[in-house]
Design an enzyme around this catalytic site. Structure first.
Site, mmCIF file in Angstrom:
data_model
loop_
_atom_site.group_PDB
_atom_site.id
_atom_site.type_symbol
_atom_site.label_atom_id
_atom_site.label_comp_id
_atom_site.label_asym_id
_atom_site.label_seq_id
_atom_site.Cartn_x
_atom_site.Cartn_y
_atom_site.Cartn_z
ATOM 1 N N LYS A 103 34.288 41.449 32.349
ATOM 2 C CA LYS A 103 34.387 41.776 33.661
ATOM 3 C C LYS A 103 35.277 43.040 33.935
ATOM 4 C CE LYS A 103 35.345 39.038 37.841
ATOM 5 N NZ LYS A 103 35.957 38.088 38.547
ATOM 6 N N HIS B 18 36.253 44.175 36.982
ATOM 7 C CA HIS B 18 36.990 43.830 38.263
ATOM 8 C C HIS B 18 37.742 42.679 38.231
ATOM 9 C CE1 HIS B 18 33.170 42.123 38.957
ATOM 10 N NE2 HIS B 18 33.790 41.256 39.918
#
Length: 233
Positions: free
Chosen positions: A111, A113
């Site tokens: 991921k 963010h």
């Protein structure tokens, strides 16, 4: 836990898996292209009651291994995807037994963010037990070992539901070792299974009402074990 209690735990688990429809008998083609007379799909432990009961079996098996000096552990790790629910549910079951340990699991893709990264849950630390359903080719274990070490943990064992006790290869070419034995040999990690194929055969020999209804499959499972089974000596 005495040897007799361990046998009863394994027998209890097989009865539970069959009654939950997770252990089935019939004709099933495995990933290796073998025609198997039985099939075990832990993904079918898919409601709160059965998942909670499964986690209890995992916790009892792991605590027994620790009690007998076979493993020491500080946290659990569940490889995506099945391992996510298995590790988290097992952590809950352990906490109920006054053995509260952290757990973590991975994303399939990093991921970029928010908190970022590929790991979710507690920081990787100390001695880590990998929790999964079965070991087929060992790929999940290899990836888990690499992930744990890359983040500062030490993998110390693998906890699974069922050991198929089946040698690797395909329908025609059969290797000497089972997937579990290959993991133990390659990574030096003990594998703890709640039960194995031998326990499935014991269940089919038990004379219970459920086993009697499955009588036609007993010989087929025994022949499958004879053809593809790994030595347990």
């Amino acid at each position: 836990m005495t040897q007799e209690l361990r046998r009863e735990l394994r027998a209890e688990f097989i009865r539970f898996a069959h009654s939950a429809g997770v252990l089935r008998f019939g004709e099933f083609t495995t990933k290796a292209g073998r025609l198997s007379p039985y099939f075990f799909n832990a993904g079918l432990f898919n409601d709160g009651a059965t998942l909670g009961a499964l986690a209890e079996f995992y916790a009892r098996t792991l605590l027994d291994a620790e009690r007998h000096g076979h493993v020491r552990f500080d946290m659990l790790y569940g490889p995506a995807y099945k391992g996510i629910t298995l590790a988290s549910a097992t952590a809950v079951a352990l906490a109920r037994k006054e053995r509260n340990v952290p757990f973590a699991f991975n994303r399939k893709e990093a991921k970029d963010h928010g908190e970022g990264g590929v790991l979710i849950g507690a920081p990787m630390r100390g001695r880590v037990v990998i929790v999964d359903d079965v070991i087929s080719a060992g790929t999940s274990v290899r990836e888990s070992v690499e992930m744990i070490r890359a983040h500062g943990g030490e993998p110390v064992g693998v906890l699974i539901a069922l050991d198929r006790q089946e040698r690797g290869g395909n329908a025609e070419n059969v290797s000497e070792l089972s997937a579990v034995q290959e993991v133990e040999q390659k990574y030096g990690l003990p594998v703890f299974a709640i039960a194995g194929l031998d326990d499935v055969l014991t269940f089919l020999d038990s004379g219970s009402e459920a086993a009697s209804a499955l009588a036609p499959y007993r010989q087929r499972v025994a022949e499958y074990r004879m053809r593809y089974g790994a030595s347990t000596s």
